[in-house]
Design a protein around this motif. Structure first.
Motif, PDB file in Angstrom:
ATOM      1  N   GLU A  37     -27.799  11.124 -33.795  1.00 45.53           N
ATOM      2  CA  GLU A  37     -27.953  10.440 -32.510  1.00 45.53           C
ATOM      3  C   GLU A  37     -27.144  11.223 -31.483  1.00 45.53           C
ATOM      4  O   GLU A  37     -26.165  11.875 -31.833  1.00 45.53           O
ATOM      5  CB  GLU A  37     -27.436   8.991 -32.591  1.00 45.53           C
ATOM      6  CG  GLU A  37     -25.941   8.933 -32.915  1.00 45.53           C
ATOM      7  CD  GLU A  37     -25.366   7.517 -33.062  1.00 45.53           C
ATOM      8  OE1 GLU A  37     -26.115   6.538 -32.941  1.00 45.53           O
ATOM      9  OE2 GLU A  37     -24.147   7.422 -33.294  1.00 45.53           O
ATOM     10  N   ILE A  38     -27.609  11.197 -30.242  1.00 46.88           N
ATOM     11  CA  ILE A  38     -26.807  11.785 -29.166  1.00 46.88           C
ATOM     12  C   ILE A  38     -26.445  10.635 -28.226  1.00 46.88           C
ATOM     13  O   ILE A  38     -27.328   9.978 -27.683  1.00 46.88           O
ATOM     14  CB  ILE A  38     -27.568  12.879 -28.396  1.00 46.88           C
ATOM     15  CG1 ILE A  38     -28.029  13.994 -29.356  1.00 46.88           C
ATOM     16  CG2 ILE A  38     -26.684  13.472 -27.295  1.00 46.88           C
ATOM     17  CD1 ILE A  38     -28.765  15.152 -28.679  1.00 46.88           C
ATOM     18  N   ILE A  39     -25.170  10.377 -28.102  1.00 45.52           N
ATOM     19  CA  ILE A  39     -24.730   9.299 -27.212  1.00 45.52           C
ATOM     20  C   ILE A  39     -24.179   9.918 -25.932  1.00 45.52           C
ATOM     21  O   ILE A  39     -23.163  10.614 -25.942  1.00 45.52           O
ATOM     22  CB  ILE A  39     -23.640   8.423 -27.870  1.00 45.52           C
ATOM     23  CG1 ILE A  39     -24.145   7.880 -29.210  1.00 45.52           C
ATOM     24  CG2 ILE A  39     -23.221   7.295 -26.929  1.00 45.52           C
ATOM     25  CD1 ILE A  39     -23.157   6.967 -29.927  1.00 45.52           C
ATOM     26  N   PHE A  40     -24.891   9.683 -24.851  1.00 45.39           N
ATOM     27  CA  PHE A  40     -24.416  10.143 -23.539  1.00 45.39           C
ATOM     28  C   PHE A  40     -23.650   9.005 -22.878  1.00 45.39           C
ATOM     29  O   PHE A  40     -24.072   7.849 -22.938  1.00 45.39           O
ATOM     30  CB  PHE A  40     -25.602  10.490 -22.636  1.00 45.39           C
ATOM     31  CG  PHE A  40     -26.297  11.771 -22.987  1.00 45.39           C
ATOM     32  CD1 PHE A  40     -25.793  12.995 -22.569  1.00 45.39           C
ATOM     33  CD2 PHE A  40     -27.472  11.752 -23.733  1.00 45.39           C
ATOM     34  CE1 PHE A  40     -26.448  14.182 -22.878  1.00 45.39           C
ATOM     35  CE2 PHE A  40     -28.135  12.930 -24.048  1.00 45.39           C
ATOM     36  CZ  PHE A  40     -27.629  14.149 -23.617  1.00 45.39           C
ATOM     37  N   VAL A  41     -22.557   9.335 -22.247  1.00 48.24           N
ATOM     38  CA  VAL A  41     -21.869   8.328 -21.447  1.00 48.24           C
ATOM     39  C   VAL A  41     -21.974   8.759 -19.999  1.00 48.24           C
ATOM     40  O   VAL A  41     -21.490   9.835 -19.627  1.00 48.24           O
ATOM     41  CB  VAL A  41     -20.384   8.200 -21.853  1.00 48.24           C
ATOM     42  CG1 VAL A  41     -19.707   7.123 -21.012  1.00 48.24           C
ATOM     43  CG2 VAL A  41     -20.266   7.886 -23.327  1.00 48.24           C
ATOM     44  N   ASN A  42     -22.656   7.959 -19.212  1.00 44.28           N
ATOM     45  CA  ASN A  42     -22.721   8.256 -17.783  1.00 44.28           C
ATOM     46  C   ASN A  42     -21.476   7.671 -17.129  1.00 44.28           C
ATOM     47  O   ASN A  42     -21.343   6.466 -16.964  1.00 44.28           O
ATOM     48  CB  ASN A  42     -23.994   7.668 -17.174  1.00 44.28           C
ATOM     49  CG  ASN A  42     -24.002   7.846 -15.666  1.00 44.28           C
ATOM     50  OD1 ASN A  42     -23.467   8.827 -15.141  1.00 44.28           O
ATOM     51  ND2 ASN A  42     -24.561   6.880 -14.959  1.00 44.28           N
ATOM     52  N   ASP A  43     -20.566   8.567 -16.773  1.00 43.64           N
ATOM     53  CA  ASP A  43     -19.250   8.162 -16.286  1.00 43.64           C
ATOM     54  C   ASP A  43     -19.268   7.951 -14.762  1.00 43.64           C
ATOM     55  O   ASP A  43     -18.606   8.670 -14.029  1.00 43.64           O
ATOM     56  CB  ASP A  43     -18.248   9.255 -16.698  1.00 43.64           C
ATOM     57  CG  ASP A  43     -16.816   8.914 -16.335  1.00 43.64           C
ATOM     58  OD1 ASP A  43     -16.555   7.744 -16.029  1.00 43.64           O
ATOM     59  OD2 ASP A  43     -15.974   9.831 -16.356  1.00 43.64           O
ATOM     60  N   GLY A  44     -20.061   6.983 -14.343  1.00 41.51           N
ATOM     61  CA  GLY A  44     -20.090   6.647 -12.914  1.00 41.51           C
ATOM     62  C   GLY A  44     -20.604   7.762 -12.019  1.00 41.51           C
ATOM     63  O   GLY A  44     -20.083   7.960 -10.916  1.00 41.51           O
ATOM     64  N   SER A  45     -21.645   8.481 -12.476  1.00 41.93           N
ATOM     65  CA  SER A  45     -22.183   9.579 -11.672  1.00 41.93           C
ATOM     66  C   SER A  45     -22.803   9.079 -10.377  1.00 41.93           C
ATOM     67  O   SER A  45     -23.345   7.974 -10.324  1.00 41.93           O
ATOM     68  CB  SER A  45     -23.275  10.318 -12.455  1.00 41.93           C
ATOM     69  OG  SER A  45     -22.744  10.833 -13.637  1.00 41.93           O
ATOM     70  N   LYS A  46     -22.721   9.920  -9.358  1.00 45.80           N
ATOM     71  CA  LYS A  46     -23.293   9.538  -8.065  1.00 45.80           C
ATOM     72  C   LYS A  46     -24.637  10.227  -7.847  1.00 45.80           C
ATOM     73  O   LYS A  46     -25.328   9.973  -6.873  1.00 45.80           O
ATOM     74  CB  LYS A  46     -22.323   9.886  -6.942  1.00 45.80           C
ATOM     75  CG  LYS A  46     -21.099   8.994  -6.997  1.00 45.80           C
ATOM     76  CD  LYS A  46     -20.058   9.364  -5.951  1.00 45.80           C
ATOM     77  CE  LYS A  46     -18.799   8.545  -6.138  1.00 45.80           C
ATOM     78  NZ  LYS A  46     -18.011   8.984  -7.321  1.00 45.80           N
ATOM     79  N   ASP A  47     -25.015  11.127  -8.752  1.00 45.17           N
ATOM     80  CA  ASP A  47     -26.303  11.818  -8.612  1.00 45.17           C
ATOM     81  C   ASP A  47     -27.352  11.161  -9.535  1.00 45.17           C
ATOM     82  O   ASP A  47     -27.218   9.995  -9.895  1.00 45.17           O
ATOM     83  CB  ASP A  47     -26.126  13.316  -8.911  1.00 45.17           C
ATOM     84  CG  ASP A  47     -25.699  13.561 -10.353  1.00 45.17           C
ATOM     85  OD1 ASP A  47     -25.536  12.584 -11.106  1.00 45.17           O
ATOM     86  OD2 ASP A  47     -25.547  14.740 -10.720  1.00 45.17           O
ATOM     87  N   ASN A  48     -28.356  11.930  -9.949  1.00 48.42           N
ATOM     88  CA  ASN A  48     -29.429  11.329 -10.749  1.00 48.42           C
ATOM     89  C   ASN A  48     -29.178  11.334 -12.252  1.00 48.42           C
ATOM     90  O   ASN A  48     -30.107  11.141 -13.040  1.00 48.42           O
ATOM     91  CB  ASN A  48     -30.748  12.071 -10.485  1.00 48.42           C
ATOM     92  CG  ASN A  48     -31.205  11.858  -9.061  1.00 48.42           C
ATOM     93  OD1 ASN A  48     -31.071  10.751  -8.528  1.00 48.42           O
ATOM     94  ND2 ASN A  48     -31.709  12.908  -8.427  1.00 48.42           N
ATOM     95  N   THR A  49     -27.946  11.550 -12.647  1.00 52.21           N
ATOM     96  CA  THR A  49     -27.620  11.617 -14.077  1.00 52.21           C
ATOM     97  C   THR A  49     -28.197  10.426 -14.851  1.00 52.21           C
ATOM     98  O   THR A  49     -28.865  10.605 -15.870  1.00 52.21           O
ATOM     99  CB  THR A  49     -26.084  11.672 -14.255  1.00 52.21           C
ATOM    100  OG1 THR A  49     -25.621  12.894 -13.681  1.00 52.21           O
ATOM    101  CG2 THR A  49     -25.672  11.613 -15.708  1.00 52.21           C
TER     102      THR A  49
END
Ligand code: UDP
Ligand code: MG
Length: 309
Positions: A37-49
């Motif tokens: 599994e790949i777990i991405f954490v979006n750390d409060g991005s302001k772009d289109n992440t």
């Protein structure tokens, strides 16, 4: 259901690299012919992440996403991912391909040989400024000395952890977890793999000087009481210096050189104030930590998760 490997990837404003990372990483990890599994954490991005991650998770159920309510920092993102990871072996890596997936595969080889922690050790660091290289060089050697821990030099967050190591780290009661040191502190069977750190595949570094200073402070204060001892050393040194000044003054008085009262006040007041301030300053750092712990705030707040039961 438990997976074999969990790849944990913090992402902060990484819209330029996510797809490249996904393509490159999955291509490499697919060669394992084992589930991951790949777990991405979006750390409060302001772009289109986040929208890119949602898209990826829609097409590929192995992709899991943790979305933070704001930017909590790379350490918090990694901690969150560790808490959600289900793999038997867990690898933390950057999403800019500076931590090459081929090296992650070599880490897995080491894990299969029986190692519980595999550190990624940077041989060459392209693109990084001389300032960053020098400060990192000095800092990690200093940290090793004052903590007395065998923290491998020139390593970052890119590491493989066996499940039992992750569980040991997550069981620690402290709030301020500095992974780079804890990975060593927990023990188990450890090794390193050296690699040349390439340039970022796209985008720019998300580590501002302010964030680096905060991380450096975390590393020291969370792992070492050295600053407290340093205050004591400074205190002793200053006391001796003032004593010496007094002796010199007394000798001068005996041989007949008269010193004004103001001259006597200088070493007395100056040094006493110095000692008190140094002591107070260091104690304050610790009081600040106690304050943080007592507040007991979580390290992060998750607003939603995807493909996670
Ligand atoms: N990162 C993060 N939150 C932050 C800063 C960075 O999640 O506040 C992520 C970033 O997206 C990347 C990793 O942490 O995946 C390492 O950051 P970066 O590559 O900018 O650091 P560098 O390699 O320059 O030290
Ligand atoms: Mg990077």
């Amino acid at each position: 259901m438990n997976t074999k490997y969990s790849i944990l990837v913090p992402a902060y404003n990484e819209q330029e690299v996510l797809k490249i990372f996904y393509d490159t990483a999955t291509k490499q990890f697919d060669t394992l012919k084992e589930d991951y599994e790949i777990i991405f954490v979006n750390d409060g991005s302001k772009d289109n992440t986040y929208s890119i991650l949602k898209e990826l998770a829609e097409q590929d159920k192995r992709i899991k996403v943790i979305n933070f309510s704001r930017n909590f920092g790379q350490q918090a993102a990694e901690l969150a991912a560790l808490q959600y990871a289900t793999g038997e072996a867990i690898i933390i890596m950057d999403c800019d391909l500076q931590d090459p997936p081929e090296v992650a595969l070599q880490m897995i080889e080491k894990w299969k040989e029986g190692y519980d922690v595999v550190h990624g050790k940077r041989k060459k660091r392209q693109s990084e400024t001389a300032f960053k290289k020098l400060t990192a060089h000095v800092y990690y050697r200093f940290l090793r000395r004052i903590t007395g821990m065998d923290i491998p030099t020139d390593t970052g967050e890119f590491k493989l952890y066996d499940r039992k190591v992750v569980e040991a780290i997550l069981k620690l009661p402290e709030h301020n977890r500095y992974l780079r040191a804890l990975a060593t502190w927990v023990g188990f069977k450890q090794t390193s793999i050296s690699f040349d750190r390439p340039n970022r595949s796209a985008g720019v570094t998300k580590w501002t000087l302010k964030k680096m200073i905060k991380l450096a402070e975390d590393g020291i204060i969370a792992n070492s009481a050295y600053p407290l001892a340093l205050a004591l050393k400074c205190g002793i040194f200053l006391s001796f210096a003032s004593l010496l000044t007094f002796i010199v003054f007394i000798i001068l008085a005996i041989v007949g050189t008269s010193l004004s009262l103001v001259a006597w006040l200088f070493p007395t007041v100056g040094l006493l104030a110095g000692i008190i301030l140094v002591m107070q300053g260091f104690s304050n750092l610790y009081i600040g930590r106690v304050y943080d712990e007592v507040k007991g705030r979580p390290n992060y707040i998750v607003s939603e998760t995807i493909n996670i039961e």
